[in-house]
Write an enzyme that holds these catalytic residues in place. Structure first.
Site, short mmCIF file in Angstrom:
data_model
loop_
_atom_site.label_atom_id
_atom_site.label_comp_id
_atom_site.label_asym_id
_atom_site.label_seq_id
_atom_site.Cartn_x
_atom_site.Cartn_y
_atom_site.Cartn_z
N LYS A 22 0.46 -7.30 18.03
CA LYS A 22 1.12 -6.15 17.46
C LYS A 22 -0.16 -5.27 16.33
O LYS A 22 -0.40 -4.41 16.52
CB LYS A 22 2.20 -6.55 16.46
CG LYS A 22 2.86 -5.44 15.87
CD LYS A 22 3.54 -5.53 14.62
CE LYS A 22 3.09 -6.39 13.51
NZ LYS A 22 2.97 -5.81 12.06
N ASN A 23 -0.69 -6.39 15.67
CA ASN A 23 -1.54 -5.86 14.73
C ASN A 23 -2.97 -5.19 15.43
O ASN A 23 -3.55 -4.12 14.99
CB ASN A 23 -2.17 -6.67 13.40
CG ASN A 23 -0.95 -6.97 12.52
OD1 ASN A 23 0.04 -6.19 12.75
ND2 ASN A 23 -1.18 -7.97 11.62
N CYS A 118 6.29 -1.81 -0.53
CA CYS A 118 7.09 -2.49 0.81
C CYS A 118 7.73 -3.78 0.06
O CYS A 118 7.32 -4.28 -0.92
CB CYS A 118 6.27 -2.59 1.71
SG CYS A 118 5.26 -3.80 2.03
N ARG A 123 1.01 -2.45 -1.96
CA ARG A 123 0.05 -2.59 -0.96
C ARG A 123 -0.69 -1.26 -0.95
O ARG A 123 -0.50 -0.60 -0.40
CB ARG A 123 0.61 -2.97 0.33
CG ARG A 123 0.98 -4.18 0.46
CD ARG A 123 1.81 -4.59 1.94
NE ARG A 123 0.92 -4.73 2.99
CZ ARG A 123 1.16 -4.85 4.19
NH1 ARG A 123 2.46 -4.86 4.47
NH2 ARG A 123 0.42 -4.88 5.13
N ASP A 306 0.56 -13.78 7.35
CA ASP A 306 1.54 -13.65 8.29
C ASP A 306 2.40 -14.94 8.64
O ASP A 306 3.33 -14.83 9.43
CB ASP A 306 1.16 -13.01 9.49
CG ASP A 306 0.89 -11.32 9.07
OD1 ASP A 306 1.40 -11.12 7.74
OD2 ASP A 306 0.37 -10.88 9.77
N ARG A 397 10.39 -5.29 14.61
CA ARG A 397 9.19 -4.32 14.11
C ARG A 397 7.84 -5.20 15.05
O ARG A 397 7.00 -4.64 15.42
CB ARG A 397 9.00 -4.27 12.77
CG ARG A 397 9.75 -3.57 12.05
CD ARG A 397 9.50 -3.25 10.76
NE ARG A 397 8.26 -2.84 10.60
CZ ARG A 397 7.88 -2.47 9.37
NH1 ARG A 397 8.55 -2.68 8.36
NH2 ARG A 397 6.48 -1.62 9.07
C1 UD1 Z 1 -2.80 -6.73 7.63
C2 UD1 Z 1 -1.79 -6.99 8.63
C3 UD1 Z 1 -0.66 -7.91 7.89
C4 UD1 Z 1 -1.59 -8.88 7.51
C5 UD1 Z 1 -2.75 -8.54 6.47
C6 UD1 Z 1 -3.44 -9.68 5.99
C7 UD1 Z 1 -1.76 -5.21 10.15
C8 UD1 Z 1 -1.14 -3.76 10.48
N1 UD1 Z 1 -1.29 -5.85 9.09
O1 UD1 Z 1 -2.31 -5.87 6.56
O2 UD1 Z 1 0.22 -8.43 9.06
O3 UD1 Z 1 -0.67 -9.68 6.61
O4 UD1 Z 1 -3.40 -7.48 7.06
O5 UD1 Z 1 -3.89 -10.46 7.05
O6 UD1 Z 1 -2.82 -5.25 10.78
N2 UD1 Z 1 -5.59 -4.04 -0.29
C9 UD1 Z 1 -5.89 -3.31 -1.88
N3 UD1 Z 1 -6.07 -1.89 -1.54
C10 UD1 Z 1 -6.53 -1.60 -0.13
C11 UD1 Z 1 -6.05 -2.13 0.68
C12 UD1 Z 1 -5.90 -3.81 0.52
O7 UD1 Z 1 -5.69 -3.50 -2.83
O8 UD1 Z 1 -6.91 -0.46 -0.17
C13 UD1 Z 1 -5.34 -5.50 -0.66
C14 UD1 Z 1 -3.81 -5.57 -0.38
O9 UD1 Z 1 -2.94 -5.62 -1.25
C15 UD1 Z 1 -3.90 -7.26 -0.05
C16 UD1 Z 1 -5.37 -7.60 0.42
O10 UD1 Z 1 -6.14 -6.37 -0.11
O11 UD1 Z 1 -3.79 -7.98 -1.48
C17 UD1 Z 1 -5.43 -7.79 1.76
O12 UD1 Z 1 -4.64 -6.62 2.38
P1 UD1 Z 1 -5.18 -6.09 3.94
O13 UD1 Z 1 -6.04 -6.91 4.51
O14 UD1 Z 1 -5.82 -4.67 3.63
O15 UD1 Z 1 -3.61 -5.75 4.60
P2 UD1 Z 1 -3.15 -5.02 5.62
O16 UD1 Z 1 -4.29 -4.31 6.54
O17 UD1 Z 1 -2.23 -4.00 5.02
#
Ligand code: UD1
Length: 427
Positions: A22-23, A118, A123, A306, A397
């Site tokens: 999915k991701n 969420c 996030r 996850d 989802r």
């Molecule tokens: C993606 C995955 C999700 C998985 C996560 C971590 C997708 C669609 N989703 O989510 O399933 O659980 O990676 O492996 O691929 N952060 C910030 N600021 C930002 C971006 C991130 O503070 O602008 C923080 C987040 O709150 C979190 C950490 O960085 O604590 C990692 O998040 P991130 O790897 O970006 O997760 P997603 O891409 O949202």
């Protein structure tokens, strides 16, 4: 709203096909619209509602997206014309923010709603936004939208504060058509990032280093459509492994990249599960009772956040006490629901202490987020009696044919649709 009903106590047996990731699909479907020559034809795209949402967002922006009769997804990006993404669509899913990278790269202008909070905590997308600014975009936040503009993005050296999957993906999408070279430091190393890089390179991009902490993207003038098949979903595979483990089952998973599951496999082996690999198949044989194992979630190649919730569910029936530390998100709300099934779990800040109990009992529970849904289903498969998972559509989802796959492995699971939440039709 829908309810999944599970009568627990049956060991899973047989074999199951793992779907596309999915991701990976969410990133690649958006990146496919970078092509201005020809169309992309994407295979192994899972049928979850998140993927449908991203397709709808692209369609709303003018991109042509359709499935052919072999379930391959066609994306024709040439017709991308609108630079403002719809709040109604974007609010459903955070990965919708990838549309910002696409719009900036293709149209030099993006207006995309900021994703809200969420169920797994706050996030933010501040790293994404900072990255766009470093690529030369003028960025303002106004009326709940990120508005960004740049005639053409310019390559830059970007340090991502914390390894972030979404930021790495969004900036790779944006920088692939930028002028000059971009270097992403402290980039995420997840297999989905590597899959995106391989896909983009097939389209004509020049990306090196994906899978390491430093990704180098030499911007190109244009990208072309290609055929591509995305990687298998390591989280779905891990979920089925844990469902097999907790039920004392014996299951062969087909279409798996075992390397992507290295740490989860080690942890399951520590818990007493026998895992054997043969090409793209993994056979999972559970012991009579799992042993308690400690886990800490970390960016890849560490234990994936996850799978934290499904792992905690499996540990509920293990022999001993396991300590599970979550370092990525605020992801422990679902434990209240597991407690309602008889689990003995204490949480302190980002740590769950799970004392294995001899038995769980079925109960009505609420699905709070995607992986919580998987966790509750895993617990329900091993619980005594009937569990009703309210809000089961959240599971759709990210899991394709969830109950069909479990049923094919011998689980007693079916779904009811609720028109009025108070009227559950009992079969
Ligand atoms: C993606 C995955 C999700 C998985 C996560 C971590 C997708 C669609 N989703 O989510 O399933 O659980 O990676 O492996 O691929 N952060 C910030 N600021 C930002 C971006 C991130 O503070 O602008 C923080 C987040 O709150 C979190 C950490 O960085 O604590 C990692 O998040 P991130 O790897 O970006 O997760 P997603 O891409 O949202």
């Amino acid at each position: 709203m829908s309810v999944l009903i599970i009568e627990g106590g049956r060991p899973l047996r047989g074999s199951v096909d793992i779907s596309g990731a999915k991701n990976s699909a969410l990133a690649i479907v958006v990146a496919a619209a970078l092509a201005t020559e020809g169309e992309c034809v994407l295979d192994n795209i899972p049928q979850g509602s998140d993927v449908n949402t991203i397709c709808q967002i692209l369609q709303d922006l003018g991109v042509e997206v359709w499935y052919d009769d072999q379930r391959r997804l066609h994306v024709r990006g040439e017709t991308l014309s609108k630079h403002k993404a719809s709040y109604e669509l974007v609010r459903r899913m955070r990965a919708s923010f990838y549309s910002a990278g696409l719009l900036l790269a293709r149209l030099g202008k993006a207006e995309v709603p900021l994703p809200g909070g969420c169920a797994i905590g706050s996030r933010p997308v501040d790293f994404h936004i900072k990255g766009f600014a470093q690529l030369g975009a003028e960025v303002v936040i106004e009326h709940g939208y990120m508005k960004a503009e740049a005639t053409r993005l310019k390559g830059a050296h970007i340090y991502i504060n914390r390894s972030s999957v979404g930021t790495t993906i969004n900036l790779m999408i944006a920088a692939s058509l930028a002028e000059g070279t971009t270097v992403l430091e402290n980039a995420a190393k997840e297999p989905e990032v590597v899959d995106l890089a391989i896909f983009l390179n097939g389209m004509g991009a020049k990306i090196r280093g994906a899978g390491t902490e430093s990704i180098r993207i030499e911007g190109v003038e244009k990208l072309r459509g290609i055929e591509y098949s995305i990687i298998p979903d390591r989280i779905e595979a891990g979920t089925f492994m844990l469902a097999t483990a907790i039920t004392g089952g014996d299951v062969v998973l087909r279409n798996v990249v075992a390397e992507h599951l290295r740490v989860p496999i080690v942890k399951m082996e520590e818990a007493g599960v026998r895992v054997t690999r043969s090409g793209t198949e993994l056979r999972v044989v559970a012991p009579r009772r799992l042993k308690a194992v400690d886990v800490e979630t970390l960016p890849y190649p560490g234990f994936p956040t996850d799978l934290q919730q499904p792992f905690v569910a499996a540990m509920c029936l293990a022999d001993g006490t396991s300590v599970v530390r979550e370092t990525i998100f605020d992801r422990f709300r679902y434990v209240d629901e597991l407690r309602r099934m008889g689990a003995d779990i204490k949480t302190e800040q980002n740590t769950a202490i799970v004392r294995g109990v001899p038995q769980l009992t079925g109960a009505p529970v609420e699905v709070t987020d995607l992986r919580a849904g998987a966790a509750l289903a895993i617990a329900a498969l091993a619980a005594q009696g009937r569990t009703e998972l309210y809000g089961a559509e959240i599971i759709d989802r990210g899991y394709e044919f969830f109950e069909e796959k479990l049923r094919s492995l011998g689980a007693n699971i079916y779904r009811e649709q609720l028109t009025n939440p108070r009227e559950l039709v009992i079969k």
